[in-house]
Enzyme design. Structure first.
Site, PDB file in Angstrom:
ATOM      1  N   ASP A 127      31.704  51.164  50.573  1.00  0.00           N
ATOM      2  CA  ASP A 127      32.536  51.706  51.637  1.00  0.00           C
ATOM      3  C   ASP A 127      31.874  51.420  52.993  1.00  0.00           C
ATOM      4  OD1 ASP A 127      35.083  53.678  51.700  1.00  0.00           O
ATOM      5  OD2 ASP A 127      33.717  54.254  53.312  1.00  0.00           O
TER       6      ASP A 127
ATOM      7  N   ASP B 287      40.796  50.382  42.405  1.00  0.00           N
ATOM      8  CA  ASP B 287      40.676  50.846  43.773  1.00  0.00           C
ATOM      9  C   ASP B 287      41.817  50.279  44.616  1.00  0.00           C
ATOM     10  OD1 ASP B 287      39.842  51.809  46.200  1.00  0.00           O
ATOM     11  OD2 ASP B 287      38.028  50.581  46.339  1.00  0.00           O
TER      12      ASP B 287
ATOM     13  N   HIS C 122      37.279  53.611  43.445  1.00  0.00           N
ATOM     14  CA  HIS C 122      36.558  53.352  44.683  1.00  0.00           C
ATOM     15  C   HIS C 122      35.068  53.653  44.582  1.00  0.00           C
ATOM     16  CE1 HIS C 122      36.339  52.739  48.984  1.00  0.00           C
ATOM     17  NE2 HIS C 122      35.852  53.949  49.191  1.00  0.00           N
TER      18      HIS C 122
END
Length: 358
Positions: free
Chosen positions: A185, A314, A341
């Site tokens: 991320d 994801d 994710h």
């Protein structure tokens, strides 16, 4: 704030005394938190402390004014399942306390574990034991605004440059070398830019469900929706920690409590709101669009090994993008079926794969 403005870390380590999936994905919920809010600290005031210094502080650069921030009460983190780790702290010249984990001997080098939005070092709780047993010194910082680190309440403090500068100063302050980077991320742009800027300190990159902005990158609808949904007053960031993670129904309340723990009120969520706000398609300057694109280009010539590991479920950073990224980096590519994710939530599965690819 530019990278040069973000301030450098002093050598002051503080040890603390005493020491569902798809349905929940990116869906706003109101907080029902009854825990007392963290008391704000105003500019120029001494930060509240429940810690003692293990060595006299020395200043490497002139101290900067203290921005307004809140500090999450330690009681919020008590009793978290699987998170019996000793806290460590560094203090920035702005007077901000940055929390990190430091586990393992280091014979195999350093594993630098970077979380993203809106999680914290708790995300790596089940990865650390396997890596530490394999000889890695596992360093897992909480970015400013997240976890046990202080949470600046001034919107303008939060830029990609500020986060990157804080991370680079952290690495230099601990003098970390032989780094295997694990990033996911927003830990991706922060960590990968840092690897480009400090290449002599890094030897391997492990890239999980992240991105680097560049002209050809196509943002998913889910990520574009997150840019606006995350700004909703009362949004419960704890539910995002459940997004497509491999959890059972019995585990959901435990995970939600852990990922919601850092956020006591709206002020404490400032950093968690600003990361999605600064996505470069919306805020190219704050989100460091040019700096991300430069790192994306530079990494095509990265000398060391690169491993890309994505969950195949994801909707934010898709499997197709993961393959494109791996091809660009000349990396191995592993796709984990049924994982979303947060690849780190697979714990030993992710850790063993990382070791197998070493």
């Amino acid at each position: 704030m530019t990278g040069a403005d973000a301030g450098r870390l002093t050598r002051r380590r503080l040890l603390e005394l005493g020491g569902l999936a798809g349905a929940a994905a990116l869906v706003g919920c109101s907080d029902n938190d009854t825990t007392p809010d963290a008391a704000p600290t105003t500019a120029g005031a001494s930060p509240p402390s429940t810690t003692t210094s293990t060595s006299p502080p020395t200043t490497t650069t002139e101290a900067r004014p203290v921005p307004e921030f809140v500090r999450t009460p330690e009681a919020r983190f008590e009793g978290l399942v699987g998170f019996d780790y000793e806290p460590h702290y560094l203090q920035t010249t702005e007077g901000l306390r940055l929390h990190y984990l430091d586990e393992g001997p280091g014979d195999a080098g350093v594993a630098l574990l970077l979380h993203g939005e809106p999680t914290w070092s708790y995300l790596y709780r089940n990865v650390i034991p396997t890596l530490a047993d394999a000889g890695y010194r596992c360093i897992a910082p909480d970015h400013i605004g997240f976890g046990k680190s202080d949470k600046v309440t001034e919107d303008d403090w939060y830029t990609l440059d500020a986060h990157v500068t804080t991370l680079q100063d952290f690495i230099e302050e601990l003098d970390l070398t032989q780094i295997t980077l694990l990033c996911q991320d927003w830990g991706g742009p922060n960590g990968l830019i840092t690897a480009v800027d400090l290449p002599d300190r890094f030897q391997r990159l492990v890239v999980m469900n992240t991105w680097l902005h560049h002209d050809d990158y196509e943002y998913t609808d889910q990520l574009r929706n997150w840019n606006t949904l995350s700004q909703t007053t009362g949004f419960d960031f704890g539910v995002v920690g459940l997004q497509m993670a491999p959890w059972s129904v019995d585990e959901a309340p435990t995970l939600h409590a852990a990922y919601a723990a850092p956020f006591t009120d709206e002020a404490s969520k400032t950093g968690a709101r600003r990361w999605p706000w600064m996505l470069p398609f919306a805020e190219p300057e704050a989100g460091g669009a040019d700096r991300q694109a430069a790192a994306h280009a530079a990494l095509a010539d990265w000398d060391g090994p690169v491993n890309v590991i994505f969950g195949d479920s994801d909707g934010v950073f898709t499997a197709d993008w993961g393959q494109q990224l791996a091809d660009h980096l000349g990396a191995t590519f592993d796709l984990l079926p049924g994982v979303g994710h947060f690849v780190q939530e697979t714990g030993p599965l992710a850790a063993e794969l990382i070791l197998d690819r070493a």
